[in-house]
Design a protein around this motif. Structure first.
Motif, PDB file in Angstrom:
ATOM      1  N   PHE A  97      -9.572  19.013 -17.053  1.00 41.15           N
ATOM      2  CA  PHE A  97     -10.204  18.903 -15.350  1.00 41.15           C
ATOM      3  C   PHE A  97     -10.844  18.031 -14.850  1.00 41.15           C
ATOM      4  N   ARG A  98     -11.228  17.442 -13.417  1.00 43.22           N
ATOM      5  CA  ARG A  98     -12.054  16.739 -13.114  1.00 43.22           C
ATOM      6  C   ARG A  98     -13.323  17.070 -13.571  1.00 43.22           C
ATOM      7  N   VAL A  99     -14.215  15.871 -13.175  1.00 44.15           N
ATOM      8  CA  VAL A  99     -15.760  15.399 -13.469  1.00 44.15           C
ATOM      9  C   VAL A  99     -15.899  15.602 -12.431  1.00 44.15           C
ATOM     10  N   GLU A 100     -16.723  16.196 -11.974  1.00 41.96           N
ATOM     11  CA  GLU A 100     -17.806  16.338 -10.547  1.00 41.96           C
ATOM     12  C   GLU A 100     -18.529  15.132 -10.719  1.00 41.96           C
ATOM     13  N   GLY A 101     -17.996  14.200  -9.518  1.00 40.07           N
ATOM     14  CA  GLY A 101     -18.790  12.679  -9.223  1.00 40.07           C
ATOM     15  C   GLY A 101     -18.145  11.548 -10.078  1.00 40.07           C
ATOM     16  N   MET A 102     -17.032  11.861 -10.758  1.00 45.86           N
ATOM     17  CA  MET A 102     -17.052  11.176 -11.319  1.00 45.86           C
ATOM     18  C   MET A 102     -15.831  10.365 -10.724  1.00 45.86           C
ATOM     19  N   SER A 103     -15.624   8.498 -10.481  1.00 41.24           N
ATOM     20  CA  SER A 103     -15.055   8.163  -9.939  1.00 41.24           C
ATOM     21  C   SER A 103     -13.087   7.718 -10.167  1.00 41.24           C
ATOM     22  N   GLU A 104     -12.429   7.520  -9.990  1.00 41.84           N
ATOM     23  CA  GLU A 104     -10.881   7.816 -10.417  1.00 41.84           C
ATOM     24  C   GLU A 104     -10.876   6.693 -11.156  1.00 41.84           C
TER      25      GLU A 104
ATOM     26  N   PRO B  55      -7.659  22.998 -30.017  1.00 44.03           N
ATOM     27  CA  PRO B  55      -7.913  23.885 -28.747  1.00 44.03           C
ATOM     28  C   PRO B  55      -7.936  22.613 -27.385  1.00 44.03           C
ATOM     29  N   ARG B  56      -7.316  22.930 -26.610  1.00 42.59           N
ATOM     30  CA  ARG B  56      -7.105  21.826 -25.395  1.00 42.59           C
ATOM     31  C   ARG B  56      -7.834  21.678 -25.186  1.00 42.59           C
ATOM     32  N   ARG B  57      -8.284  20.262 -25.097  1.00 39.87           N
ATOM     33  CA  ARG B  57      -9.692  19.029 -24.496  1.00 39.87           C
ATOM     34  C   ARG B  57      -9.857  18.251 -23.549  1.00 39.87           C
ATOM     35  N   SER B  58     -10.515  18.175 -22.669  1.00 39.95           N
ATOM     36  CA  SER B  58     -10.834  16.872 -22.442  1.00 39.95           C
ATOM     37  C   SER B  58     -10.671  15.636 -22.640  1.00 39.95           C
ATOM     38  N   ILE B  59     -10.172  14.906 -21.732  1.00 44.73           N
ATOM     39  CA  ILE B  59      -9.611  13.575 -21.769  1.00 44.73           C
ATOM     40  C   ILE B  59     -10.212  12.380 -20.957  1.00 44.73           C
ATOM     41  N   VAL B  60     -10.700  13.162 -20.253  1.00 43.27           N
ATOM     42  CA  VAL B  60     -11.656  12.500 -18.806  1.00 43.27           C
ATOM     43  C   VAL B  60     -13.297  12.421 -19.411  1.00 43.27           C
ATOM     44  N   ASP B  61     -13.377  13.620 -20.101  1.00 42.98           N
ATOM     45  CA  ASP B  61     -14.770  13.953 -20.603  1.00 42.98           C
ATOM     46  C   ASP B  61     -15.639  13.328 -21.158  1.00 42.98           C
ATOM     47  N   PRO B  62     -16.131  12.298 -21.060  1.00 43.65           N
ATOM     48  CA  PRO B  62     -16.561  11.984 -22.766  1.00 43.65           C
ATOM     49  C   PRO B  62     -17.184  12.851 -23.747  1.00 43.65           C
ATOM     50  N   ALA B  63     -17.589  13.522 -23.209  1.00 43.54           N
ATOM     51  CA  ALA B  63     -18.596  15.052 -24.125  1.00 43.54           C
ATOM     52  C   ALA B  63     -17.659  15.727 -24.815  1.00 43.54           C
TER      53      ALA B  63
ATOM     54  N   HIS C 225     -14.375  14.244 -26.278  1.00 38.90           N
ATOM     55  CA  HIS C 225     -14.138  13.111 -26.669  1.00 38.90           C
ATOM     56  C   HIS C 225     -14.015  13.213 -28.074  1.00 38.90           C
ATOM     57  N   ASP C 226     -15.268  13.455 -28.821  1.00 36.19           N
ATOM     58  CA  ASP C 226     -15.132  14.199 -30.169  1.00 36.19           C
ATOM     59  C   ASP C 226     -13.771  15.752 -30.816  1.00 36.19           C
ATOM     60  N   GLU C 227     -14.366  16.167 -29.621  1.00 37.78           N
ATOM     61  CA  GLU C 227     -13.588  18.003 -29.855  1.00 37.78           C
ATOM     62  C   GLU C 227     -12.934  17.432 -29.861  1.00 37.78           C
ATOM     63  N   MET C 228     -11.814  16.947 -29.051  1.00 33.37           N
ATOM     64  CA  MET C 228     -10.162  16.453 -28.919  1.00 33.37           C
ATOM     65  C   MET C 228      -9.615  15.496 -29.728  1.00 33.37           C
ATOM     66  N   LEU C 229     -10.388  15.318 -30.145  1.00 36.02           N
ATOM     67  CA  LEU C 229      -9.727  14.068 -31.142  1.00 36.02           C
ATOM     68  C   LEU C 229      -9.730  14.379 -32.437  1.00 36.02           C
ATOM     69  N   ALA C 230     -11.033  15.550 -32.918  1.00 39.55           N
ATOM     70  CA  ALA C 230     -10.467  16.882 -33.623  1.00 39.55           C
ATOM     71  C   ALA C 230      -9.634  17.478 -34.080  1.00 39.55           C
ATOM     72  N   ALA C 231      -9.841  18.034 -32.698  1.00 44.24           N
ATOM     73  CA  ALA C 231      -8.138  19.486 -32.751  1.00 44.24           C
ATOM     74  C   ALA C 231      -7.088  18.631 -32.891  1.00 44.24           C
ATOM     75  N   VAL C 232      -7.133  16.842 -32.050  1.00 49.13           N
ATOM     76  CA  VAL C 232      -5.458  16.778 -33.279  1.00 49.13           C
ATOM     77  C   VAL C 232      -5.335  15.908 -34.108  1.00 49.13           C
ATOM     78  N   ARG C 233      -6.662  15.901 -34.747  1.00 46.74           N
ATOM     79  CA  ARG C 233      -6.211  15.278 -35.797  1.00 46.74           C
ATOM     80  C   ARG C 233      -5.816  17.292 -36.846  1.00 46.74           C
ATOM     81  N   GLU C 234      -6.280  18.297 -36.171  1.00 44.46           N
ATOM     82  CA  GLU C 234      -5.984  19.622 -36.616  1.00 44.46           C
ATOM     83  C   GLU C 234      -4.879  20.015 -36.194  1.00 44.46           C
ATOM     84  N   THR C 235      -4.312  19.550 -35.419  1.00 42.19           N
ATOM     85  CA  THR C 235      -2.879  19.954 -34.973  1.00 42.19           C
ATOM     86  C   THR C 235      -1.872  19.340 -35.693  1.00 42.19           C
ATOM     87  N   ILE C 236      -1.792  17.629 -36.427  1.00 37.60           N
ATOM     88  CA  ILE C 236      -1.798  17.012 -37.073  1.00 37.60           C
ATOM     89  C   ILE C 236      -1.354  17.936 -38.473  1.00 37.60           C
TER      90      ILE C 236
END
Length: 257
Positions: A105-112, A67-75, A77-88
């Motif tokens: 998507f952008r995370v509210e309150g997070m700087s550039e 599944p698609r998961r955020s690269i900018v939201d640390p919450a 990141h574990d799911e994003m890396l799991a998705a990469v492993r599973e897709t590979i």
């Protein structure tokens, strides 16, 4: 008549009358394509797709990390890396195609600066997984017309992230339509950085249909990419307005191929 070997049919949206993706791959090959691509994989019969690829010799040029998961939201990141492993693992029987990553998507309150740092951090880890597996990740900037809160909607920013990750397993996917929606000048944003681009996708403005049905100057698009040194695959990621035989004829005329 064979299609130029650089062109790839997006069978997510094309040859739909043939049936499932596996049958669309066969239809694309019958129409002369040697390359194809599609989006998400979890809702598809991967065994049947693998069989169709083996039967036809079609090469896949892109599938999304799912599944698609955020690269900018640390919450996420574990799911994003799991998705990469599973897709590979899931796409290895399909010839280890390039795997497409969107930003989330952008995370509210997070700087550039924080957005950028978070993206680079998780993509370094994802690229290490891809490099170990012999797979290429391609990062795709989208646009605010479709996704108003999407973080990565700039080709320049996407290339900056790729440069910061500094891995041969991460490159950029440059989508002409997304870029045009954002008002970018192709020559300006790609000049001197085309070596960081591993895939290009085409669709006409404004409605994402076949080249030759909208407002883009395709002679200029083609010549600009050639002059910038891009010689990789071109994904025809558009919604056809007519049956695919006609659509392909319109596209080939617009592209001069």
């Amino acid at each position: 008549m064979p299609v130029p070997s650089t062109l790839s049919s997006c069978v997510e949206w094309q040859f739909t009358e043939a049936g499932g993706v596996e049958d669309r791959i066969r239809a694309a090959r019958d129409a002369g394509f040697a390359k194809a691509e599609f989006h998400l994989w979890r809702d598809k019969d991967m065994g049947a797709i693998a069989a169709a690829l083996q039967e036809t010799g079609v090469v896949l040029t892109g599938i999304c990390v799912d599944p698609r998961r955020s690269i900018v939201d640390p919450a996420e990141h574990d799911e994003m890396l799991a998705a990469v492993r599973e897709t590979i693992a899931a796409t290895a029987p399909l010839g280890k195609p390039p795997l497409i990553v969107a930003s989330g998507f952008r995370v509210e309150g997070m700087s550039e600066e924080e957005h950028f740092a978070n993206a680079v951090s998780v993509l370094k880890k994802a690229a290490a997984l891809a490099e170990e597996a012999g797979v290429l990740l391609v990062l795709e900037p989208l646009n605010t017309k479709l996704f108003s809160a999407m973080y990565l909607v700039s080709t320049k920013l996407g290339l900056d992230i790729v440069e910061a990750v500094d891995s041969p397993a991460l490159r950029l996917l440059y989508d002409v339509w997304h870029s045009a929606v954002m008002g970018e000048d192709m020559a300006e944003v790609l000049r001197g950085r085309t070596h960081l681009v591993a895939h290009v996708q085409y669709a006409d403005m404004p409605d994402r249909n076949e080249p030759g049905t909208g407002t883009l100057d395709w002679g200029q698009v083609v010549s600009t990419l050639r002059d910038l040194g891009y010689d990789g695959a071109i994904g025809l990621e558009y919604f056809p307005t007519v049956p695919m035989a006609e659509s392909l004829a319109i596209t080939r005329k617009a592209l001069g191929v």
